[in-house]
Scaffold this motif. Structure first.
Motif, PDB file in Angstrom:
ATOM      1  N   GLY A   1     -23.619 -68.779  70.736  1.00 43.62           N
ATOM      2  CA  GLY A   1     -23.985 -67.598  71.521  1.00 43.62           C
ATOM      3  C   GLY A   1     -22.814 -67.125  72.369  1.00 43.62           C
ATOM      4  N   GLY A   2     -22.730 -65.806  72.518  1.00 44.65           N
ATOM      5  CA  GLY A   2     -21.613 -65.225  73.266  1.00 44.65           C
ATOM      6  C   GLY A   2     -20.280 -65.499  72.598  1.00 44.65           C
ATOM      7  N   GLY A   3     -20.333 -65.774  71.296  1.00 44.13           N
ATOM      8  CA  GLY A   3     -19.101 -66.082  70.550  1.00 44.13           C
ATOM      9  C   GLY A   3     -18.735 -67.556  70.630  1.00 44.13           C
TER      10      GLY A   3
ATOM     11  N   ALA B   1     -11.980 -66.218  78.678  1.00 44.53           N
ATOM     12  CA  ALA B   1     -12.048 -65.165  77.666  1.00 44.53           C
ATOM     13  C   ALA B   1     -13.495 -65.040  77.222  1.00 44.53           C
ATOM     14  N   VAL B   2     -13.795 -63.987  76.472  1.00 39.28           N
ATOM     15  CA  VAL B   2     -15.114 -63.866  75.827  1.00 39.28           C
ATOM     16  C   VAL B   2     -14.861 -63.535  74.360  1.00 39.28           C
ATOM     17  N   ILE B   3     -15.331 -64.414  73.491  1.00 43.21           N
ATOM     18  CA  ILE B   3     -15.106 -64.217  72.052  1.00 43.21           C
ATOM     19  C   ILE B   3     -16.116 -63.210  71.524  1.00 43.21           C
ATOM     20  N   ASP B   4     -15.671 -62.354  70.632  1.00 41.89           N
ATOM     21  CA  ASP B   4     -16.571 -61.366  70.029  1.00 41.89           C
ATOM     22  C   ASP B   4     -17.561 -62.082  69.104  1.00 41.89           C
ATOM     23  N   LYS B   5     -18.859 -61.866  69.336  1.00 45.03           N
ATOM     24  CA  LYS B   5     -19.855 -62.622  68.561  1.00 45.03           C
ATOM     25  C   LYS B   5     -19.923 -62.156  67.095  1.00 45.03           C
ATOM     26  N   ASP B   6     -19.437 -60.958  66.798  1.00 44.67           N
ATOM     27  CA  ASP B   6     -19.420 -60.546  65.386  1.00 44.67           C
ATOM     28  C   ASP B   6     -18.350 -61.351  64.634  1.00 44.67           C
TER      29      ASP B   6
ATOM     30  N   GLY C   1     -24.868 -62.085  71.225  1.00 49.67           N
ATOM     31  CA  GLY C   1     -23.830 -61.647  72.159  1.00 49.67           C
ATOM     32  C   GLY C   1     -24.188 -62.043  73.582  1.00 49.67           C
ATOM     33  N   ASN C   2     -23.273 -61.733  74.499  1.00 52.08           N
ATOM     34  CA  ASN C   2     -23.512 -62.049  75.916  1.00 52.08           C
ATOM     35  C   ASN C   2     -22.760 -61.094  76.824  1.00 52.08           C
ATOM     36  N   GLY C   3     -22.261 -59.973  76.262  1.00 54.62           N
ATOM     37  CA  GLY C   3     -21.409 -59.071  77.056  1.00 54.62           C
ATOM     38  C   GLY C   3     -22.047 -58.663  78.381  1.00 54.62           C
ATOM     39  N   PRO C   4     -23.256 -58.050  78.342  1.00 50.89           N
ATOM     40  CA  PRO C   4     -23.869 -57.643  79.612  1.00 50.89           C
ATOM     41  C   PRO C   4     -24.123 -58.851  80.521  1.00 50.89           C
ATOM     42  N   GLN C   5     -24.587 -59.963  79.919  1.00 54.94           N
ATOM     43  CA  GLN C   5     -25.015 -61.116  80.725  1.00 54.94           C
ATOM     44  C   GLN C   5     -23.826 -61.834  81.367  1.00 54.94           C
TER      45      GLN C   5
ATOM     46  N   ALA D   1      -9.678 -56.562  75.856  1.00 53.94           N
ATOM     47  CA  ALA D   1     -10.331 -55.494  75.093  1.00 53.94           C
ATOM     48  C   ALA D   1     -11.836 -55.669  74.968  1.00 53.94           C
ATOM     49  N   LYS D   2     -12.377 -56.798  75.461  1.00 50.89           N
ATOM     50  CA  LYS D   2     -13.808 -57.053  75.259  1.00 50.89           C
ATOM     51  C   LYS D   2     -14.611 -56.524  76.447  1.00 50.89           C
ATOM     52  N   PRO D   3     -15.465 -55.500  76.229  1.00 51.89           N
ATOM     53  CA  PRO D   3     -16.243 -54.962  77.350  1.00 51.89           C
ATOM     54  C   PRO D   3     -17.358 -55.916  77.758  1.00 51.89           C
TER      55      PRO D   3
ATOM     56  N   LEU E   1     -27.132 -61.170  66.911  1.00 50.29           N
ATOM     57  CA  LEU E   1     -27.809 -60.183  67.766  1.00 50.29           C
ATOM     58  C   LEU E   1     -26.874 -59.706  68.864  1.00 50.29           C
ATOM     59  N   GLY E   2     -26.826 -58.409  69.094  1.00 50.98           N
ATOM     60  CA  GLY E   2     -25.949 -57.880  70.145  1.00 50.98           C
ATOM     61  C   GLY E   2     -26.471 -58.207  71.535  1.00 50.98           C
ATOM     62  N   GLY E   3     -25.540 -58.418  72.452  1.00 56.42           N
ATOM     63  CA  GLY E   3     -25.929 -58.633  73.855  1.00 56.42           C
ATOM     64  C   GLY E   3     -26.700 -57.432  74.394  1.00 56.42           C
ATOM     65  N   ASN E   4     -26.401 -56.234  73.840  1.00 57.16           N
ATOM     66  CA  ASN E   4     -27.110 -55.030  74.285  1.00 57.16           C
ATOM     67  C   ASN E   4     -28.553 -55.007  73.797  1.00 57.16           C
ATOM     68  N   ALA E   5     -28.865 -55.792  72.746  1.00 60.79           N
ATOM     69  CA  ALA E   5     -30.261 -55.883  72.301  1.00 60.79           C
ATOM     70  C   ALA E   5     -31.062 -56.689  73.322  1.00 60.79           C
TER      71      ALA E   5
END
Ligand SMILES: Nc1ncnc2c1ncn2[C@@H]1O[C@H](COP(=O)(O)OP(=O)(O)O)[C@@H](O)[C@H]1O
Ligand SMILES: NC(=O)OP(=O)(O)O
Length: 324
Positions: A191-193, A210-215, A52-56, A128-130, A9-13
Protein backbone atom coordinates in the motif's frame (compact mmCIF):
# COMPACT_ATOMS: atom_id res chain seq x y z
CA UNK A 1 -7.22 -22.59 -13.17
CA UNK A 2 -8.29 -19.33 -11.55
CA UNK A 3 -6.88 -16.15 -13.06
CA UNK A 4 -4.79 -14.02 -10.74
CA UNK A 5 -5.56 -10.30 -10.70
CA UNK A 6 -3.62 -7.53 -8.98
CA UNK A 7 -5.97 -4.62 -8.25
CA UNK A 8 -4.42 -1.19 -7.64
CA UNK A 9 -6.75 1.33 -6.03
CA UNK A 10 -6.04 5.06 -6.18
CA UNK A 11 -5.62 7.02 -2.96
CA UNK A 12 -8.25 9.38 -4.41
CA UNK A 13 -10.75 6.49 -4.44
CA UNK A 14 -10.28 6.32 -0.66
CA UNK A 15 -10.57 10.10 -0.23
CA UNK A 16 -12.00 12.16 -3.05
CA UNK A 17 -10.45 15.60 -3.62
CA UNK A 18 -13.48 17.56 -2.37
CA UNK A 19 -14.25 15.36 0.65
CA UNK A 20 -13.31 16.16 4.23
CA UNK A 21 -10.57 13.78 5.39
CA UNK A 22 -12.58 12.20 8.22
CA UNK A 23 -12.16 8.54 9.11
CA UNK A 24 -15.90 8.06 8.45
CA UNK A 25 -15.66 9.37 4.87
CA UNK A 26 -12.64 7.22 4.12
CA UNK A 27 -14.04 4.01 5.60
CA UNK A 28 -17.28 4.59 3.69
CA UNK A 29 -15.34 4.92 0.41
CA UNK A 30 -13.30 1.82 1.25
CA UNK A 31 -16.49 -0.12 1.95
CA UNK A 32 -17.77 0.81 -1.54
CA UNK A 33 -14.44 -0.32 -3.07
CA UNK A 34 -14.69 -3.61 -1.16
CA UNK A 35 -18.24 -4.24 -2.40
CA UNK A 36 -16.85 -4.31 -5.96
CA UNK A 37 -13.76 -6.33 -5.01
CA UNK A 38 -15.95 -8.91 -3.25
CA UNK A 39 -17.94 -9.32 -6.49
CA UNK A 40 -14.65 -9.94 -8.34
CA UNK A 41 -13.72 -12.61 -5.78
CA UNK A 42 -17.16 -14.19 -6.32
CA UNK A 43 -16.44 -14.31 -10.08
CA UNK A 44 -13.65 -16.76 -9.19
CA UNK A 45 -10.52 -14.57 -9.54
CA UNK A 46 -7.56 -14.83 -7.15
CA UNK A 47 -7.20 -11.28 -5.87
CA UNK A 48 -4.25 -9.29 -4.57
CA UNK A 49 -4.94 -5.67 -3.64
CA UNK A 50 -2.62 -2.71 -3.52
CA UNK A 51 -3.60 0.91 -2.94
CA UNK A 52 -2.45 4.51 -3.09
CA UNK A 53 -1.91 6.83 -0.14
CA UNK A 54 -1.30 10.27 -1.68
CA UNK A 55 -4.09 12.16 0.13
CA UNK A 56 -3.58 10.18 3.37
CA UNK A 57 0.21 10.39 3.70
CA UNK A 58 0.04 14.12 2.94
CA UNK A 59 -2.50 14.59 5.74
CA UNK A 60 -0.46 12.53 8.22
CA UNK A 61 2.59 14.64 7.38
CA UNK A 62 0.56 17.80 7.90
CA UNK A 63 -0.70 16.49 11.28
CA UNK A 64 2.92 15.91 12.29
CA UNK A 65 3.86 19.41 11.20
CA UNK A 66 0.94 21.10 13.01
CA UNK A 67 1.69 19.24 16.26
CA UNK A 68 5.49 19.55 16.14
CA UNK A 69 5.68 21.86 19.18
CA UNK A 70 4.15 19.14 21.39
CA UNK A 71 5.11 15.84 19.71
CA UNK A 72 8.31 15.35 17.67
CA UNK A 73 7.41 14.77 14.00
CA UNK A 74 8.18 11.47 12.23
CA UNK A 75 9.95 11.23 8.86
CA UNK A 76 7.99 10.65 5.63
CA UNK A 77 8.77 6.91 5.39
CA UNK A 78 7.24 6.41 8.85
CA UNK A 79 4.17 8.46 7.78
CA UNK A 80 3.97 6.16 4.76
CA UNK A 81 3.99 3.14 7.11
CA UNK A 82 1.22 4.74 9.18
CA UNK A 83 -0.91 5.31 6.08
CA UNK A 84 -0.33 1.72 4.92
CA UNK A 85 -1.38 0.48 8.35
CA UNK A 86 -4.59 2.46 8.62
CA UNK A 87 -5.73 1.94 5.03
CA UNK A 88 -4.83 -1.77 5.29
CA UNK A 89 -6.93 -2.00 8.45
CA UNK A 90 -9.97 -0.30 6.84
CA UNK A 91 -9.73 -2.54 3.79
CA UNK A 92 -9.22 -5.71 5.72
CA UNK A 93 -12.27 -5.09 7.89
CA UNK A 94 -14.52 -3.86 5.05
CA UNK A 95 -13.54 -6.64 2.64
CA UNK A 96 -14.15 -9.36 5.25
CA UNK A 97 -17.61 -7.88 5.87
CA UNK A 98 -18.47 -7.59 2.15
CA UNK A 99 -17.29 -11.17 1.48
CA UNK A 100 -19.41 -12.42 4.35
CA UNK A 101 -22.49 -10.72 2.82
CA UNK A 102 -21.87 -12.78 -0.32
CA UNK A 103 -21.42 -15.97 1.71
CA UNK A 104 -17.66 -16.11 1.04
CA UNK A 105 -15.12 -16.90 3.75
CA UNK A 106 -11.72 -16.20 2.13
CA UNK A 107 -9.07 -15.13 4.63
CA UNK A 108 -8.04 -11.47 4.17
CA UNK A 109 -4.64 -10.30 5.34
CA UNK A 110 -2.92 -6.89 5.19
CA UNK A 111 0.84 -7.12 4.86
CA UNK A 112 2.99 -4.17 5.92
CA UNK A 113 5.32 -4.12 2.95
CA UNK A 114 8.72 -2.54 2.31
CA UNK A 115 9.74 -1.62 -1.24
CA UNK A 116 13.39 -1.34 -2.19
CA UNK A 117 14.49 1.76 -4.12
CA UNK A 118 17.90 3.12 -5.13
CA UNK A 119 19.38 5.91 -3.04
CA UNK A 120 20.86 7.22 -6.30
CA UNK A 121 17.49 7.45 -8.08
CA UNK A 122 17.38 10.84 -9.90
CA UNK A 123 13.78 11.27 -8.65
CA UNK A 124 15.23 12.42 -5.30
CA UNK A 125 16.42 15.58 -7.07
CA UNK A 126 13.10 16.25 -8.81
CA UNK A 127 10.09 15.83 -6.47
CA UNK A 128 7.06 14.89 -8.62
CA UNK A 129 4.62 12.84 -6.52
CA UNK A 130 1.56 14.88 -5.45
CA UNK A 131 0.39 14.24 -1.87
CA UNK A 132 -2.19 15.69 0.51
CA UNK A 133 -5.03 18.05 -0.29
CA UNK A 134 -5.47 20.39 -3.26
CA UNK A 135 -4.82 24.13 -2.91
CA UNK A 136 -5.33 27.17 -5.12
CA UNK A 137 -2.12 28.35 -6.77
CA UNK A 138 -1.94 31.30 -4.38
CA UNK A 139 -2.36 29.15 -1.24
CA UNK A 140 0.14 26.61 -2.54
CA UNK A 141 2.79 29.23 -3.29
CA UNK A 142 2.31 30.76 0.16
CA UNK A 143 2.68 27.35 1.88
CA UNK A 144 5.78 26.68 -0.21
CA UNK A 145 7.31 29.90 1.06
CA UNK A 146 6.28 29.41 4.69
CA UNK A 147 7.11 25.71 5.00
CA UNK A 148 9.77 25.13 2.34
CA UNK A 149 7.48 22.77 0.40
CA UNK A 150 7.77 22.14 -3.30
CA UNK A 151 4.34 22.53 -4.94
CA UNK A 152 3.08 21.71 -8.43
CA UNK A 153 -0.11 21.83 -10.44
CA UNK A 154 -1.82 18.39 -10.53
CA UNK A 155 -3.55 17.41 -13.81
CA UNK A 156 -5.76 20.52 -13.98
CA UNK A 157 -7.32 19.78 -10.57
CA UNK A 158 -5.44 22.28 -8.38
CA UNK A 159 -2.04 22.56 -6.69
CA UNK A 160 -0.45 20.07 -4.29
CA UNK A 161 2.71 19.48 -2.35
CA UNK A 162 5.09 17.14 -4.21
CA UNK A 163 7.73 14.77 -2.79
CA UNK A 164 10.36 12.49 -4.41
CA UNK A 165 9.03 9.31 -5.98
CA UNK A 166 11.82 6.83 -6.82
CA UNK A 167 11.24 3.75 -8.99
CA UNK A 168 10.53 0.53 -7.08
CA UNK A 169 13.29 -2.06 -7.54
CA UNK A 170 11.65 -4.92 -5.65
CA UNK A 171 8.72 -5.65 -3.38
CA UNK A 172 10.34 -7.23 -0.35
CA UNK A 173 8.65 -10.55 0.52
CA UNK A 174 6.64 -10.79 -2.72
CA UNK A 175 7.07 -14.58 -2.75
CA UNK A 176 5.20 -14.79 0.56
CA UNK A 177 2.33 -12.74 -0.92
CA UNK A 178 2.23 -15.24 -3.75
CA UNK A 179 2.17 -18.25 -1.47
CA UNK A 180 -0.60 -16.76 0.71
CA UNK A 181 -2.64 -16.18 -2.47
CA UNK A 182 -1.97 -19.76 -3.57
CA UNK A 183 -3.47 -20.86 -0.25
CA UNK A 184 -6.69 -18.94 -0.95
CA UNK A 185 -6.02 -15.75 1.03
CA UNK A 186 -6.75 -12.28 -0.32
CA UNK A 187 -3.64 -10.20 0.36
CA UNK A 188 -3.54 -6.40 0.70
CA UNK A 189 0.10 -5.45 0.09
CA UNK A 190 2.53 -2.70 -0.90
CA UNK A 191 0.00 0.00 0.00
CA UNK A 192 1.13 3.52 -0.82
CA UNK A 193 3.71 1.92 -3.10
CA UNK A 194 5.30 0.21 -0.08
CA UNK A 195 7.51 1.89 2.53
CA UNK A 196 10.61 3.09 0.63
CA UNK A 197 13.89 1.63 1.85
CA UNK A 198 17.34 1.36 0.32
CA UNK A 199 19.87 -1.39 0.83
CA UNK A 200 23.33 -0.59 2.19
CA UNK A 201 26.46 -2.40 1.05
CA UNK A 202 26.22 -4.73 4.08
CA UNK A 203 22.61 -5.68 3.14
CA UNK A 204 20.88 -3.66 5.88
CA UNK A 205 17.76 -1.67 4.97
CA UNK A 206 17.32 2.03 5.73
CA UNK A 207 14.07 4.02 5.32
CA UNK A 208 14.15 6.94 2.93
CA UNK A 209 11.87 10.01 2.66
CA UNK A 210 9.79 9.49 -0.46
CA UNK A 211 6.43 8.19 -1.67
CA UNK A 212 6.52 5.45 -4.29
CA UNK A 213 3.92 5.58 -7.04
CA UNK A 214 1.48 2.71 -6.40
CA UNK A 215 0.91 2.15 -10.14
CA UNK A 216 4.64 1.47 -10.55
CA UNK A 217 4.86 -0.70 -7.43
CA UNK A 218 1.59 -2.41 -8.44
CA UNK A 219 3.20 -3.33 -11.77
CA UNK A 220 6.23 -4.69 -9.93
CA UNK A 221 3.94 -6.66 -7.59
CA UNK A 222 1.89 -8.02 -10.52
CA UNK A 223 5.11 -9.30 -12.12
CA UNK A 224 6.48 -10.74 -8.87
CA UNK A 225 3.31 -12.73 -8.11
CA UNK A 226 2.98 -13.79 -11.75
CA UNK A 227 -0.46 -12.20 -12.21
CA UNK A 228 -2.56 -12.65 -15.37
CA UNK A 229 -4.30 -9.28 -15.08
CA UNK A 230 -3.15 -5.94 -13.71
CA UNK A 231 -6.05 -3.69 -12.97
CA UNK A 232 -5.80 0.00 -12.04
CA UNK A 233 -8.97 1.45 -10.53
CA UNK A 234 -9.33 5.21 -10.48
CA UNK A 235 -11.94 7.96 -10.74
CA UNK A 236 -12.36 8.06 -14.55
CA UNK A 237 -14.25 5.42 -16.57
CA UNK A 238 -11.62 5.25 -19.29
CA UNK A 239 -8.29 6.55 -20.37
CA UNK A 240 -8.83 9.36 -22.88
CA UNK A 241 -6.79 10.92 -25.63
CA UNK A 242 -6.96 14.72 -25.91
CA UNK A 243 -8.13 14.59 -22.28
CA UNK A 244 -10.08 17.65 -21.13
CA UNK A 245 -10.38 19.14 -24.63
CA UNK A 246 -13.39 19.20 -27.00
CA UNK A 247 -11.57 16.44 -28.98
CA UNK A 248 -11.48 14.08 -25.97
CA UNK A 249 -11.95 10.44 -27.05
CA UNK A 250 -12.25 7.43 -24.75
CA UNK A 251 -10.06 4.37 -25.31
CA UNK A 252 -11.64 0.88 -25.12
CA UNK A 253 -9.60 -2.24 -25.96
CA UNK A 254 -6.33 -1.10 -27.54
CA UNK A 255 -3.19 -2.83 -28.68
CA UNK A 256 0.14 -2.31 -26.99
CA UNK A 257 1.42 -0.44 -30.05
CA UNK A 258 -1.50 2.00 -30.00
CA UNK A 259 -1.05 2.62 -26.27
CA UNK A 260 2.68 3.25 -26.74
CA UNK A 261 2.02 5.64 -29.61
CA UNK A 262 -0.34 7.77 -27.47
CA UNK A 263 2.17 7.72 -24.61
CA UNK A 264 4.91 8.90 -27.01
CA UNK A 265 2.61 11.75 -28.11
CA UNK A 266 2.47 12.89 -24.43
CA UNK A 267 -1.28 12.20 -24.03
CA UNK A 268 -1.01 11.19 -20.37
CA UNK A 269 -0.08 13.65 -17.59
CA UNK A 270 2.94 13.00 -15.36
CA UNK A 271 1.87 12.31 -11.76
CA UNK A 272 -1.63 11.03 -12.73
CA UNK A 273 -2.44 9.07 -15.92
CA UNK A 274 1.24 8.99 -17.04
CA UNK A 275 2.48 6.43 -14.48
CA UNK A 276 -0.72 4.39 -14.87
CA UNK A 277 -0.21 4.03 -18.61
CA UNK A 278 3.53 3.41 -18.19
CA UNK A 279 2.75 0.57 -15.75
CA UNK A 280 -0.13 -0.79 -17.87
CA UNK A 281 2.03 -0.83 -21.01
CA UNK A 282 4.89 -2.51 -19.14
CA UNK A 283 2.63 -5.28 -17.86
CA UNK A 284 0.99 -5.86 -21.27
CA UNK A 285 4.46 -6.03 -22.86
CA UNK A 286 5.19 -9.01 -20.63
CA UNK A 287 2.11 -10.79 -21.96
CA UNK A 288 -0.52 -9.92 -19.35
CA UNK A 289 -3.67 -7.88 -19.77
CA UNK A 290 -3.82 -4.40 -18.23
CA UNK A 291 -7.07 -2.68 -17.39
CA UNK A 292 -7.63 0.93 -16.33
CA UNK A 293 -11.19 1.74 -15.31
CA UNK A 294 -13.39 3.36 -12.71
CA UNK A 295 -13.78 1.71 -9.37
CA UNK A 296 -17.51 1.08 -9.57
CA UNK A 297 -17.19 -0.67 -12.94
CA UNK A 298 -14.27 -2.96 -12.15
CA UNK A 299 -16.27 -6.18 -12.42
CA UNK A 300 -17.73 -5.06 -15.79
CA UNK A 301 -14.25 -4.10 -17.02
CA UNK A 302 -13.01 -7.64 -16.31
CA UNK A 303 -15.76 -8.84 -18.64
CA UNK A 304 -14.60 -6.36 -21.30
CA UNK A 305 -17.74 -4.21 -20.95
CA UNK A 306 -16.12 -1.06 -19.57
CA UNK A 307 -12.78 0.68 -19.10
CA UNK A 308 -9.58 0.72 -21.15
CA UNK A 309 -7.85 -2.63 -21.77
CA UNK A 310 -4.33 -2.95 -23.17
CA UNK A 311 -3.22 -6.21 -24.73
CA UNK A 312 -0.36 -7.39 -26.95
CA UNK A 313 -0.95 -7.23 -30.71
CA UNK A 314 -1.33 -11.01 -31.19
CA UNK A 315 -3.81 -11.23 -28.34
CA UNK A 316 -5.58 -8.13 -29.68
CA UNK A 317 -6.27 -9.74 -33.07
CA UNK A 318 -7.30 -12.98 -31.33
CA UNK A 319 -9.77 -10.96 -29.21
CA UNK A 320 -11.09 -9.00 -32.20
CA UNK A 321 -11.64 -12.18 -34.28
CA UNK A 322 -13.39 -13.90 -31.35
CA UNK A 323 -15.78 -10.99 -30.97
CA UNK A 324 -16.59 -11.29 -34.70
N1 LIG B 1 -5.46 11.09 -20.61
C1 LIG B 1 -6.17 10.99 -19.47
N2 LIG B 1 -7.25 10.20 -19.42
C2 LIG B 1 -7.96 10.07 -18.27
N3 LIG B 1 -7.64 10.73 -17.11
C3 LIG B 1 -6.56 11.53 -17.12
C4 LIG B 1 -5.78 11.71 -18.29
N4 LIG B 1 -4.75 12.56 -17.99
C5 LIG B 1 -4.90 12.91 -16.72
N5 LIG B 1 -5.97 12.30 -16.16
C6 LIG B 1 -6.35 12.46 -14.76
O1 LIG B 1 -5.85 11.34 -14.06
C7 LIG B 1 -6.65 11.22 -12.85
C8 LIG B 1 -6.38 9.87 -12.22
O2 LIG B 1 -5.06 9.89 -11.71
P1 LIG B 1 -4.78 10.06 -10.14
O3 LIG B 1 -5.48 11.24 -9.60
O4 LIG B 1 -3.32 9.94 -9.93
O5 LIG B 1 -5.58 8.82 -9.65
P2 LIG B 1 -5.54 7.83 -8.43
O6 LIG B 1 -5.41 8.62 -7.17
O7 LIG B 1 -6.88 7.18 -8.59
O8 LIG B 1 -4.40 6.90 -8.67
C9 LIG B 1 -8.06 11.46 -13.37
O9 LIG B 1 -8.92 11.94 -12.36
C10 LIG B 1 -7.85 12.51 -14.47
O10 LIG B 1 -8.13 13.80 -13.96
N1 LIG C 1 1.36 6.23 -3.51
C1 LIG C 1 0.48 6.58 -4.47
O1 LIG C 1 0.71 6.38 -5.68
O2 LIG C 1 -0.70 7.19 -4.05
P1 LIG C 1 -1.88 7.76 -4.95
O3 LIG C 1 -2.45 6.63 -5.75
O4 LIG C 1 -2.87 8.26 -3.95
O5 LIG C 1 -1.34 8.85 -5.80
Amino acid sequence: MAQKVVIALGGNAILQPKQQATYENQVDNVRKCCEVIARIVRQGYEVIITHGNGPQVGNILRQQDEAKEVVPPFPLDVCSAESQGFIGYMMNQCLKNELQKLGLSNHVTSMLTLTEVSKEDPAFLDPAKPIGVFYSEEEARQLAEEKGWIVKEDAGRGWRRVVPSPMPISIIGAHFIRSLTDQGAIVIAAGGGGIPVYRQADGTLIGVEAVIDKDRSGYQLAQDVDADIFMILTDVENVYVNYGTPQQKSLGTISLEEAQQYADEGQFSAGSMGPKMEAAIGFAERGGMSVICSLDQADLALEGKSGTRIIRENDYYKCASQSG
